[in-house]
Structures are given as C-alpha cells and as structure tokens.
Design a protein around this motif. Structure first.
Motif, PDB file in Angstrom:
ATOM      1  N   ALA A 315      42.456  42.613  31.110  1.00 42.64           N
ATOM      2  CA  ALA A 315      41.333  42.083  31.860  1.00 42.64           C
ATOM      3  C   ALA A 315      40.180  41.821  31.148  1.00 42.64           C
ATOM      4  CB  ALA A 315      40.894  42.886  32.910  1.00 42.64           C
ATOM      5  N   ALA A 316      40.010  42.593  30.075  1.00 40.92           N
ATOM      6  CA  ALA A 316      38.580  42.476  29.319  1.00 40.92           C
ATOM      7  C   ALA A 316      38.833  41.139  28.426  1.00 40.92           C
ATOM      8  CB  ALA A 316      38.350  43.714  28.243  1.00 40.92           C
ATOM      9  N   ALA A 317      39.881  41.214  27.609  1.00 41.70           N
ATOM     10  CA  ALA A 317      40.369  39.707  26.857  1.00 41.70           C
ATOM     11  C   ALA A 317      40.323  38.586  27.788  1.00 41.70           C
ATOM     12  CB  ALA A 317      41.285  39.970  26.154  1.00 41.70           C
ATOM     13  N   LEU A 318      41.009  38.663  28.835  1.00 42.47           N
ATOM     14  CA  LEU A 318      41.065  37.548  29.759  1.00 42.47           C
ATOM     15  C   LEU A 318      39.521  36.910  30.384  1.00 42.47           C
ATOM     16  CD1 LEU A 318      44.137  38.531  31.777  1.00 42.47           C
ATOM     17  CD2 LEU A 318      44.061  36.603  30.103  1.00 42.47           C
ATOM     18  N   SER A 319      38.779  37.921  30.651  1.00 41.24           N
ATOM     19  CA  SER A 319      37.409  37.712  31.077  1.00 41.24           C
ATOM     20  C   SER A 319      36.559  37.484  29.958  1.00 41.24           C
ATOM     21  CB  SER A 319      36.819  39.256  31.651  1.00 41.24           C
ATOM     22  OG  SER A 319      35.596  38.788  32.321  1.00 41.24           O
ATOM     23  N   ARG A 320      36.841  37.681  28.642  1.00 41.12           N
ATOM     24  CA  ARG A 320      35.804  37.263  27.577  1.00 41.12           C
ATOM     25  C   ARG A 320      36.105  35.961  27.175  1.00 41.12           C
ATOM     26  NH1 ARG A 320      32.958  39.907  23.893  1.00 41.12           N
ATOM     27  NH2 ARG A 320      32.918  38.927  21.694  1.00 41.12           N
ATOM     28  N   ASN A 321      37.534  35.461  27.506  1.00 37.65           N
ATOM     29  CA  ASN A 321      37.886  34.005  27.110  1.00 37.65           C
ATOM     30  C   ASN A 321      37.279  32.991  28.155  1.00 37.65           C
ATOM     31  OD1 ASN A 321      38.649  31.491  26.042  1.00 37.65           O
ATOM     32  ND2 ASN A 321      40.744  32.298  25.944  1.00 37.65           N
ATOM     33  N   ALA A 322      35.749  33.038  28.346  1.00 38.57           N
ATOM     34  CA  ALA A 322      35.198  32.407  29.736  1.00 38.57           C
ATOM     35  C   ALA A 322      35.651  30.830  29.376  1.00 38.57           C
ATOM     36  CB  ALA A 322      33.794  32.464  29.540  1.00 38.57           C
ATOM     37  N   ALA A 323      35.830  30.148  28.135  1.00 41.22           N
ATOM     38  CA  ALA A 323      36.000  28.878  28.048  1.00 41.22           C
ATOM     39  C   ALA A 323      37.363  28.397  28.643  1.00 41.22           C
ATOM     40  CB  ALA A 323      36.045  28.707  26.572  1.00 41.22           C
ATOM     41  N   LEU A 324      38.360  29.117  28.359  1.00 36.88           N
ATOM     42  CA  LEU A 324      39.684  28.859  29.060  1.00 36.88           C
ATOM     43  C   LEU A 324      39.552  29.169  30.473  1.00 36.88           C
ATOM     44  CD1 LEU A 324      42.498  27.827  28.555  1.00 36.88           C
ATOM     45  CD2 LEU A 324      43.317  30.337  28.397  1.00 36.88           C
ATOM     46  N   ARG A 325      38.958  29.976  30.984  1.00 38.12           N
ATOM     47  CA  ARG A 325      38.628  30.453  32.377  1.00 38.12           C
ATOM     48  C   ARG A 325      38.196  29.072  33.091  1.00 38.12           C
ATOM     49  NH1 ARG A 325      35.199  33.816  33.989  1.00 38.12           N
ATOM     50  NH2 ARG A 325      34.408  34.619  31.914  1.00 38.12           N
ATOM     51  N   GLU A 326      36.912  28.590  32.670  1.00 39.54           N
ATOM     52  CA  GLU A 326      36.356  27.293  33.213  1.00 39.54           C
ATOM     53  C   GLU A 326      37.390  26.250  32.988  1.00 39.54           C
ATOM     54  OE1 GLU A 326      33.765  24.553  34.939  1.00 39.54           O
ATOM     55  OE2 GLU A 326      33.718  27.054  34.879  1.00 39.54           O
ATOM     56  N   GLY A 344      49.578  35.648  37.551  1.00 39.28           N
ATOM     57  CA  GLY A 344      48.819  34.499  37.486  1.00 39.28           C
ATOM     58  C   GLY A 344      48.120  34.471  38.776  1.00 39.28           C
ATOM     59  N   LEU A 345      48.524  34.878  39.929  1.00 41.97           N
ATOM     60  CA  LEU A 345      47.633  35.351  41.154  1.00 41.97           C
ATOM     61  C   LEU A 345      46.133  35.960  40.736  1.00 41.97           C
ATOM     62  CD1 LEU A 345      46.791  35.009  44.247  1.00 41.97           C
ATOM     63  CD2 LEU A 345      48.293  37.038  44.549  1.00 41.97           C
ATOM     64  N   LEU A 346      46.576  37.196  40.249  1.00 46.89           N
ATOM     65  CA  LEU A 346      45.377  37.962  39.758  1.00 46.89           C
ATOM     66  C   LEU A 346      44.479  37.214  38.794  1.00 46.89           C
ATOM     67  CD1 LEU A 346      47.087  41.370  39.102  1.00 46.89           C
ATOM     68  CD2 LEU A 346      46.141  40.600  41.207  1.00 46.89           C
ATOM     69  N   TYR A 347      45.114  36.393  37.823  1.00 48.89           N
ATOM     70  CA  TYR A 347      44.107  35.696  36.933  1.00 48.89           C
ATOM     71  C   TYR A 347      43.425  34.609  37.570  1.00 48.89           C
ATOM     72  CZ  TYR A 347      43.066  33.255  32.643  1.00 48.89           C
ATOM     73  OH  TYR A 347      42.546  32.572  31.552  1.00 48.89           O
ATOM     74  N   LEU A 348      44.022  34.201  38.691  1.00 52.46           N
ATOM     75  CA  LEU A 348      43.215  33.047  39.504  1.00 52.46           C
ATOM     76  C   LEU A 348      41.892  33.437  40.450  1.00 52.46           C
ATOM     77  CD1 LEU A 348      45.924  30.406  40.264  1.00 52.46           C
ATOM     78  CD2 LEU A 348      44.333  30.251  38.418  1.00 52.46           C
ATOM     79  N   THR A 349      42.056  34.695  40.591  1.00 54.33           N
ATOM     80  CA  THR A 349      40.992  35.088  41.460  1.00 54.33           C
ATOM     81  C   THR A 349      39.515  35.330  40.928  1.00 54.33           C
ATOM     82  OG1 THR A 349      41.391  37.675  40.811  1.00 54.33           O
ATOM     83  CG2 THR A 349      42.726  36.694  42.872  1.00 54.33           C
ATOM     84  N   GLU A 350      38.592  35.507  41.885  1.00 53.65           N
ATOM     85  CA  GLU A 350      37.184  35.684  41.178  1.00 53.65           C
ATOM     86  C   GLU A 350      37.041  36.860  40.180  1.00 53.65           C
ATOM     87  OE1 GLU A 350      35.205  35.925  44.870  1.00 53.65           O
ATOM     88  OE2 GLU A 350      35.455  33.489  45.200  1.00 53.65           O
ATOM     89  N   THR A 351      37.534  37.899  40.845  1.00 49.39           N
ATOM     90  CA  THR A 351      37.435  38.908  39.642  1.00 49.39           C
ATOM     91  C   THR A 351      38.510  39.929  39.725  1.00 49.39           C
ATOM     92  OG1 THR A 351      36.356  40.303  41.539  1.00 49.39           O
ATOM     93  CG2 THR A 351      34.926  39.106  40.181  1.00 49.39           C
TER      94      THR A 351
END
Length: 853
Positions: A315-326, A344-351
C-alpha cells in the motif's frame, strides 16, 4: 490422441510439502534439459509463480469449478504446448488428495483432476511426527478410490537416516515404491504471510532458494523413476484449448489492436495466463503496467485490467505513486473500460488502511481479521461491462480485507449463498467499470474476455491533458488523495541523559496527546486469558510477602522448559534488576557493553561505580559482531541477541566465541522468544561463563509486572542471589513466570511469534518500496534510517517511533519501529510516503576509535 508424460504431486493434507517437492521436481527436470510444464490444481495463483520460476514458462491452473470439467484436459494440453511443446507435465495438487469443494464429495479435488486427466499420483508425505504409521496412511490413500493410481511416494522432513529407513520399510509393505527422501531444510521453505505463501515475484532470494531445492531433489529423488511413472500415463483423447477459437477479433470499424493495460509487478501477481491470451486472441495489445513504479498509463490506452495480488502489503508504494493513481482515476472517469478483481478493487477505492488509493470507487478498504476463502457462484442483475441480467459465472474469493460499502448502485455480482456465506451484493459496476472481490477464470467464461475486448475496441483512447500528473515533463507526484509534502523539521535536542531515555516517553506529544505507538517494543495486544487469570489470582496473595516456595516452583518449571537443572534459573524483577545484580556481583575491572544496544546495562554498571567500555558494531556491516574486537582484558561482556535497537540476531557460535576463563558473558535475550528461528538462542544450551537473560515483558505484553529470569551456572547465580534484595520478585511476577512456561504458553508463543513475523514483513516490504534503508534482522522491531527530522514529522502526524540517537553509535537519522498490526503499519508507511525522503549519506559516526582499547 495426444501423448503427454505427466504426474500429479499430491499429499495427505496441506503442509506436507507439495509446493516444495513439485517445484523442486520441475526445476530438477528442467536442469536435465527437459521442457517442463507446470500446473496447479485449484484457484491458487501463488504456487504457479514458483512453477514459472522453475520451468521458464507460465504456471497454469486446473480447476473444474472455475472452468468446468470439460476444459480440464484441453487446458492441460494447451499449457503443455504453449509457448512450446513440453516433454513432461508436473501437476501440483491442492490440500489433501481427496479434499475438494465443501459439500461436493471431492469435486475439484486433486483426485478429481487426476481422474479427469488419467494421471498417476506421487504422494508427498511429511514423516516428521510418525514412522511406521506412514505405511498405513499411504495404504489408505492408495486404496480409497480405485480410479486414482498412487504410483510412488516421496518422504519429506525426515529426522535422520534411521527414521527414514523405518518409514521406507513400512511403505514397502504397500507395494508402492519410495522415490526419495528429503530432510528438514528451512532454507527451502517459501515464507508465509496472511494469505499463504509469499509470491515468488516478491522474493529477492527466490532464484537462490530454487537452485538449492533443485540440487536437493536431484540428489535425493530418483528422477528416472519419476519420469517412468509420468510416461506410464495413457494418451489423452481431447483437443488442446485454443483461445482463438473462444473469441473473435475486433469488429471491422474498430481501430486495430486496442491497447489494454494489465497491472503487474510485485503488488499484482495474480492473473491467470489464459486471461491475457484471450485478450490477445481477441485482438488486444496487452501492455503490463507496474503500479508501484510506472508513473503513467500507456499512451492511447483503451482498456484497463487490474487483477489480484497483495495491494495491502504494498500500500505504501502504491500510495506514493500518486502520478499513476491520478492517471488511473482520470482514465476510469473518462470511461476507459476497466475490470478490477479483488486487489484491483482495493486499489480503486479511496483509501486502503488510510493510505490514499486511486479514488475511482466511492468506498474505503481495510484489513480484516477474518479470512474469506470460498468457491462462489455469481449472478449479474443488470447490464454491465461484463455481465448481463440473469447470467451466472463461477469464481472464488480469497482475501483478508473488507470494503465499505461492499457494493454501490449496480453491484458487479450478486454472490449466491453457500453453507457458510450468505447471498450478498459484491462490488461496483456499470457500462465501463466492473470491480469486485470475485476472481473469475476467463478460460471458463470466455464471453467475459470478448465483452471486455469489444468495449476496449469501441472506446475512445485515453489521452491525459498536458501538464497533468503523470504527463511527460511533470514531477510525477500527483495530488489526488495526497497531502502537501510537509517540511521536515530540524531534529529536536537529544535528552540530557540519553542512556536513561525510554521508548514509553515517545508515545505522547508535548501536550499529553497520545500518539499511535510504534515506539514501545511490546506485543500489540492484551495478555492471553490464561495469563490474565493468573495475574488476577496473584492479587489474592498481595497481603503477604512473596512465598519462597512459589518462587522455587516457578524457577523449577522454567528450568524444565529450558531443559536445565533447577539451580540454573534465577527469577528477577525484570531485566533492570538482572543488570543491577550483575553490576553489583563483582568488582569488574574492565566491563564492556557491545553497542548500539539497550542502555540499561550502562546505567546499572555506572550506578555501581564501574567505568564502562564500549565496543561498537557498525552499520556498514549490518551491526554484525566480531568477537576479536572485544579486548582480551574484558572480564564482563554484555551483548543483546537480538540486539535492541538494531534487531541483529548474532549467531550462537559468535556469542560462544566471546567466552574464556575469567570472563562472564551476559546475553540479553529479552526479544529472543519473539524470533521464529530458535537456532541462535543460548537459553537451552548451558555454556560455562555465560549468563542468558530472559524477559516476559515483550512477547506477553506485561511491562508493568516486571518479570524475568536469568539462566546460568549455579555458582554464578549464587553470586547474583547474594546481592538480590529479599522479596524483590512480586507475587504477580511469580505467577506470570509459572504461567508463561506452561503448555498453553508454548502454543500461544508460536502463534504470536508467527504473527509478529508477518507484521514485520509488512513493515520491511513497505520500507523497501519507499527506499528507506533498514537493518536485516529477526526481532519484532526494525531499525530504519529515513533521515534526520523524519521522526519529528511523524510525531506531528500523530505517530510515535523510537528515537535512536540516544543509543551509542547511532544518530538522529535512525529510528526504531515496532512491528504492529498491518493497519497500523500501513498508516505509518502512508505517512512516510508523503515525506520527501531524499536522505543524504549521513554516515554513522565511527565512535569505535575512541571506544575501543
């Protein structure tokens, strides 16, 4: 008719070593120059990852529930021919040989697949806890179903050659040959965590472990006999599965080869090989994207597939990559067809456990204490990207998280009830989005791949706007779900007396506001009920001085626990008293404390009037101890194992090398009962001139009771008793000591130790992905180096970690972090993820020149 040499690797139950042996067989056969096709019975994604590493080709699944019985043989043949023809197929079973879908009378079991494919079975049997009885187990399995042919046995975890020979003779009576014997070797066991084994893609040592395993299997298993069994399998009368026959390419009006981004990398390791093969057959161009590293989606993407994996671990690395999240959030909002399963569902949630995720789905996700693992049938209620009203598919759930709300608007599926699961709406769906927990094997439902490919072909290619997060030329730090980067403050002034600084003062701020505690090294949970009962009962004795007979009884029970004589144990009021007794016992001429380590020995020795000498271990060597650095004139040496705060576990041989006539070596094992690997404890092996200190504070979470004990030679313990204050050990400490060596304690200690190891893994994986250096070790805490000022920034965010500049040899760039439950750890990692961790090479100050003689 298709000839395919093949063998199924099965076992009486889970835990016997199927994955170890099956993967080892694949690797050993591949080393012979054979083309080996690896397969797994059931829905599991993790074992096929190890198969792929061993064979150099995709690992594949054979599951009648997911794909239907009629596709098992075709999929086996397809896997054995793609990407090239195999010489032999090795099929790893699931659970016990005859264990399948609950209530299905063995449906989808290993035996069921072996029968469908007419494949001989090789049994792997863990013999570590039995001998002749293994013969009866093998005979029972071989005779249970005449349609299943058990053709050989591999004995696993043999304790000795004599033990193995006893079992071999018992199995010989069944007429089934023993093909090999493997001994215990913890170095070839894949590490586990909350959902099972750690995927091969997440293990830096996976290739090395596989080489060792291949060597062992080649040496100890008769590979020629295994191949002979495989070649005895009859030809298969079925065509190979062909993805091009299941789907069609894009329509005439569609752009050529719609580009589909498929999530991969360490966080998304769960995607069936046939899924991407179907998409390619349907005309899609599949491009793998790693959400932990890639800063943007591929250009002109027209479809997104986010499969399964462990986003909660990463989660930390996924969260840190804000560019791809946006980028993803904008693409989903723009209507790019998107399928997300479980991870994939968890990744698409808000937090996810407070860590910002993509935010494309109006829900939050968090870890749950309950494991959801089940085969499910699912129905669509409305037209969606994948489903049509009334259509039913089969799939499986496999997660230890929850999403709130579980569904919104149109659910992706309605999961039909089972004996243990109610009928529930699952996920979020619409014309361009389908996100749910359910894993569906698209080879069993190829129309889902067709619909997704058609939607991608018809979609407008996504193009990010210039200057948007993730676009070329931007910083790559998006803003969706993120906070502004806080200014890292200057580190505060060190305490006036650093040696007396304790972690418990870290857990509140200057106003007294409590902080989330990752500073105090005690187990994150209450004492077990049996210990709490013992402590409450001890209050009945509060009106009298502690009874000497009860102290002796507790010491005797502790001695038995460590296979020691009764006079080799001394109860103490915590290790603070133990260090004080050692300091007062003799007129030490040259006492040495090995640092960085716990500072209480320094305090006790100085309070007793001694001049203390330090020997420093160094960060460049991961704080390893070289016994030659300890001066010969040292008559007292104090060292921690594992050392607080570094977490370094020193080999037992290194510590024994410190002993010599006229010297007392004191090993502080306050945390050793929290370390899964017990090879380096000295508690159970008396060594002349060596004392071992043990604490009940850490693993059992009772720092207020002040309970511990010392193990050593009777003559040395007599010296400590001579300076021990009478009745210093309280009735509560005596009760705790007695309770914590009982049978209940042994089982609970194993559970807590395993839990702490899993918690530590979440922490170290997250630190790795954030690029934060940390010291390898086995303790229930981690010494990390995020940089000066980071600790204070975390405090401002409500998180307490232990400052490390109060330990000799460390500075303010280091912090010590306690292993906590994953949700707490991920909150810490999320907070670290938005800090600017550009840490210079500060270097650890080399105080050794001044400290060494």
């Amino acid at each position: 008719m298709s000839a395919l040499p093949r063998v199924v690797v099965a076992a009486p139950a889970s835990g016997h070593g199927k994955t170890t042996v099956a993967t080892g067989l694949m690797a050993a056969l591949a080393r012979r120059g054979l083309e080996v096709s690896g397969h797994k019975v059931g829905p599991d994604y993790i074992d096929p990852g190890y198969h792929a590493l061993a064979t150099g080709r995709p690992g594949r699944n054979l599951d009648p529930h997911l794909v239907g019985v009629e596709r098992i043989v075709p999929l086996l043949l397809h896997g054995s021919r793609t990407p090239r023809a195999a010489d032999v197929a090795v099929v790893e079973g699931v659970m016990g040989l005859f264990d399948g879908q609950i209530g299905g009378d063995g449906f989808a079991s290993t035996a069921h697949v072996a029968t469908l494919t007419d494949t001989p079975v090789v049994l792997v049997v863990d013999i570590s806890s039995a001998s002749r009885t293994i013969g009866a187990v093998v005979a029972g399995l071989a005779g249970f179903d005449p349609g299943v042919r058990v053709a050989g046995v591999i004995l696993n975890k043999a304790g000795s050659p004599r033990h193995a020979e006893e079992v071999r003779r018992a199995v010989a009576a069944t007429g089934i040959p023993v093909l090999g014997v493997l001994g215990r070797d913890d170095h070839i066991v894949a590490p586990s965590r909350h959902l099972g084994l750690v995927p091969a893609a997440e293990r830096a040592d996976a290739a090395t472990a596989l080489d060792r395993l291949a060597d062992q299997v080649a040496e100890r298993v008769d590979l020629d006999a295994v191949l002979e069994i495989a070649r005895s399998a009859p030809p298969l009368d079925a065509p190979a599965w062909d993805p091009t026959a299941e789907v069609r390419g894009p329509g005439a009006g569609a752009a050529a080869r719609p580009r589909v981004a498929v999530a991969g990398g360490r966080a998304f390791t769960f995607t069936y090989a046939e899924t991407t093969e179907l998409l390619a057959a349907a005309g899609c161009e599949v491009v793998v994207v790693d959400p932990t590293h890639d800063q943007r989606l591929p250009d002109d993407v027209q479809g997104i597939y986010l499969g399964g994996g462990f986003p909660e671990v990463h989660a930390a690395a996924l969260s840190r990559n804000a560019a791809l999240r946006e980028d993803l959030r904008a693409a989903v909002a723009a209507g790019v067809p998107t399928v997300a399963e479980c991870a994939g569902l968890l990744y698409l949630t808000e937090t996810l456990d407070h860590a910002p995720m993509v935010g494309a789905v109006a829900a939050t996700a968090a870890m749950s204490p309950r494991l959801t693992l089940a085969y499910r049938s699912a129905t669509s209620t409305e037209p969606t990207l994948l489903g049509r009203p009334g259509e039913t598919v089969t799939g499986h759930e496999f997660h230890r998280t929850r999403v709130e709300p579980a569904a919104g608007g149109t659910p992706a599926w309605v999961l039909e009830p089972t004996a243990s699961h109610p009928r529930t709406a699952d996920g979020f769906a619409g014309p361009t989005l389908h996100a749910s927990y359910l894993h569906v094997h698209w080879a069993g439902h190829p129309h889902l791949a067709q619909r997704f490919a058609d939607a991608a072909a018809a979609a407008t290619a996504y193009r990010r706007s210039p200057g948007s997060p993730g676009a070329l030329g931007t910083s790559g730090r998006g803003t969706s779900g993120s906070r502004e980067l806080p200014e890292v403050p200057r580190p505060e002034v060190a305490p006036a007396d650093p040696l007396r600084h304790h972690g418990d003062v870290e857990t509140s701020d200057a106003t007294g506001r409590p902080l989330v505690d990752l500073a105090v090294n005690t187990y994150d949970g209450p004492p077990p009920p049996w210990l709490a009962d013992a402590l409450r009962a001890s209050l009945e004795d509060a009106g009298a001085y502690p009874d000497a007979g009860r102290v002796r009884a507790a010491q005797a029970a502790t001695a038995r626990h460590h296979s020691r004589a009764d006079d080799e144990v001394l109860a103490v009021a915590g290790l603070a008293e133990a260090f004080t007794l050692v300091a007062r016992a003799r007129a030490w001429r040259h006492p040495v404390v090995v640092h960085p380590q716990f500072t209480e020995p320094d305090v006790a020795l100085r309070a007793a009037g001694h001049t203390v000498h330090h020997v420093l271990t160094h960060a460049s060597e991961n704080f390893a101890l070289d016994p030659s650095r300890v001066p010969e004139e040292a008559d007292l040496v104090v060292v921690g194992n594992p050392t607080n705060p570094t977490g370094r576990v020193h080999p037992a041989a290194t510590l024994r090398a410190l002993t010599r006539p006229g010297r007392l070596v004191v090993v502080d094992e306050a945390f050793m009962d929290s370390v899964p690997d017990r090879r380096h404890t000295l508690a159970d092996a008396p060594v002349p001139g060596l004392l071992v200190l043990r604490s009940l504070t850490k693993l059992w979470g009772i720092p207020g009771v002040r309970a511990g004990y010392v193990l050593g030679e009777p003559a040395v313990l007599a010296e400590l008793r001579a300076v021990q204050t009478p009745w210093s050990v309280s009735a509560a400490a005596i009760a705790a000591l007695h309770a914590c060596v009982g049978p209940d304690a042994v089982a609970e200690a194993a559970r807590r130790t395993g839990e702490l190891a899993a918690w530590r893994l979440v922490l170290t994986r997250g630190l790795d992905e954030l690029g934060v250096h940390h010291v390898p070790g086995g303790a229930p805490f981690v010494l990390a180096r995020p940089g000066a000022g980071v600790r204070d920034a975390l405090r401002a965010d409500g998180l307490a970690v232990r400052r490390a500049d109060t330990f000799p040899g460390l500075d303010a760039s280091w912090v010590r972090i306690a292993a906590r439950r994953p949700a707490t750890t991920r909150r810490l990692l999320s907070a670290l993820g938005v800090l600017d961790l550009r840490v210079p090479d500060l270097g650890v100050p080399d105080l050794g020149a001044a400290a060494r003689p």
